[in-house]
Design an enzyme around this catalytic site. Structure first.
Site, short mmCIF file in Angstrom:
data_model
loop_
_atom_site.label_atom_id
_atom_site.label_comp_id
_atom_site.label_asym_id
_atom_site.label_seq_id
_atom_site.Cartn_x
_atom_site.Cartn_y
_atom_site.Cartn_z
N SER A 265 -11.52 -21.35 -1.73
CA SER A 265 -12.45 -20.94 -2.78
C SER A 265 -12.78 -22.13 -3.67
O SER A 265 -12.08 -23.14 -3.64
CB SER A 265 -11.84 -19.83 -3.66
OG SER A 265 -11.64 -18.64 -2.93
N SER A 303 -14.02 -17.69 1.96
CA SER A 303 -14.10 -18.55 0.78
C SER A 303 -14.82 -17.83 -0.35
O SER A 303 -15.87 -17.22 -0.16
CB SER A 303 -14.85 -19.84 1.11
OG SER A 303 -14.81 -20.75 0.03
N ASP A 305 -16.88 -18.49 -3.44
CA ASP A 305 -17.64 -19.61 -4.01
C ASP A 305 -18.47 -19.09 -5.18
O ASP A 305 -19.50 -18.43 -4.98
CB ASP A 305 -18.53 -20.24 -2.95
CG ASP A 305 -17.75 -20.62 -1.69
OD1 ASP A 305 -16.63 -21.14 -1.84
OD2 ASP A 305 -18.25 -20.39 -0.58
#
Length: 383
Positions: A265, A303, A305
């Protein structure tokens, strides 16, 4: 897991003794490592502010609490305070952008619905978001004039530092969060393996906290854009277009690509003194991902983001008077946004590179196994 004052003191004393014995601390190691500009690289075309940090935006403060103890505690808290007044009273307009939503960003829906922030922004590890909320609430509710407050939208972001930190121990406390907020200052920002970046990993190297800024020429408004990141993601590291990750043999899809993990992340916090309302702040946050992409991010399935952008301009603050009825506020025009977009992309890219370069090699013990995550090889970056 809460820690008694005696336990905290014992950890601090032990750390001091170890540092004295070794002649250096983790922060000393970070101080000895260069930023990307120290290596003669200057991403982009715009100039940074005097500190090359998010704190170049007047009034913005950053505080950090780093937790290192025993073989496996490598975590912490980073707090970004938009201005020195009453945030709950004088809220700041804000925009949120999500490139991939595999994360636990507290306060996100209200930012999107109302377009404003009323607390410091706190970054920590995934399993400490609840403690982060507790800390933000504790700090906010005890502020003068808040005796009748019944609702607070705490903004707490995270990345998962479980590769180097015993994340299940949940050692971050509400008191740690309050301390990060109360010790926040303007001025230089410590980078690397500190605060919320103590245990993070990016591109297979040690990640961490990074920051950078850009100052627009007066002809373009003269505004400052500052960025702070918590880097903990994967992909193929690229610096100035050079595939450094491939050169060093660490990248996503290596050997199918050698089991290198791209998930992770990143939290990106953007501050500006440009008089932007929430709609254009969301557009500004969107462009932060251009800087993330330039570093070789994979934007993978696992992830999280996130980019949050806020304006400190007094002309757009959501004061009680402005919230009470129709109000006239400043609003920078759409046709003049492009230079700000360039600024945020450049500052994000540089902040990420600084988070890697300033971080030092970190060791830990996870699930009974020793773990070492090496710092990015400076000589390879120079090549």
């Amino acid at each position: 897991m809460s820690r008694s004052p005696a336990a905290v003191l014992a950890v601090a004393v032990s750390a001091a003794v170890l540092a004295a014995a070794s002649g250096a601390t983790a922060q000393d190691g970070a101080a000895a490592r260069p930023t990307i500009r120290d290596l003669g690289r200057a991403p982009g075309i715009l100039s940074p502010g005097p500190l090359n940090a998010i704190t170049d935006v007047a009034g913005v403060k950053v505080g950090q609490v780093t937790l290192r103890s025993g073989d496996s505690i490598r975590t912490g808290v980073t707090a970004i305070v938009p201005h020195g007044g009453s945030l709950f009273r004088d809220k700041v307009p804000a925009g949120l952008s999500v490139a991939n939503g595999f994360g636990k960003l507290a306060g996100a829906t209200q930012i999107r619905e109302l377009g404003e922030i009323e607390t410091p922004i706190v970054l920590t590890n995934t399993l400490s978001v609840a403690r982060g909320i507790d800390g933000v609430l504790d700090w906010t509710l005890k502020q003068p004039g808040h005796e009748d407050v019944r609702s607070v939208n705490a903004v707490v972001g995270e990345t998962n530092d479980g590769g180097l930190n015993d994340i299940r121990a949940r050692v971050v406390t509400a008191a740690d969060v309050v301390r990060a907020i109360e010790t926040a200052t303007t001025g230089p920002v410590e980078q690397g393996a500190v605060g919320a970046g103590t245990g993070t990993i990016a591109f297979g190297f040690k990640g961490g906290i990074g920051t950078s800024s850009r100052k627009l020429p007066d002809s373009l408004g003269g505004f400052t854009v500052g960025v702070l990141v918590q880097s903990n993601y994967g992909g193929v590291l690229s610096i100035d277009g050079a595939p450094v990750g491939v050169r060093l043999g660490r990248y996503y899809l290596r050997e199918e690509v050698e089991n290198e993990r791209a998930d992770g992340s990143i939290m990106i916090v953007v501050a500006t003194d440009a008089p932007l309302l929430d709609r254009n702040l969301e557009r500004l946050a969107n462009r932060a991902f251009a800087g993330l992409a330039r570093t070789g991010a994979a934007f993978s399935n696992g992830s999280g983001d996130y980019a949050i952008a806020f304006s400190t301009a007094e002309g757009v603050r959501r004061t009680p008077e402005r919230r009470a009825g129709q109000a006239m506020v400043a609003d920078w025009p759409n046709d003049r946004m492009s230079p700000l977009f360039v600024a945020v992309a450049e500052a994000t890219e540089e902040a990420i590179l600084n988070s890697l370069l300033k971080a030092q090699t970190t060791t830990s013990v996870i699930d009974g196994k020793p773990v070492t995550v090496e710092a990015l090889d400076i000589e390879a970056v120079k090549a």
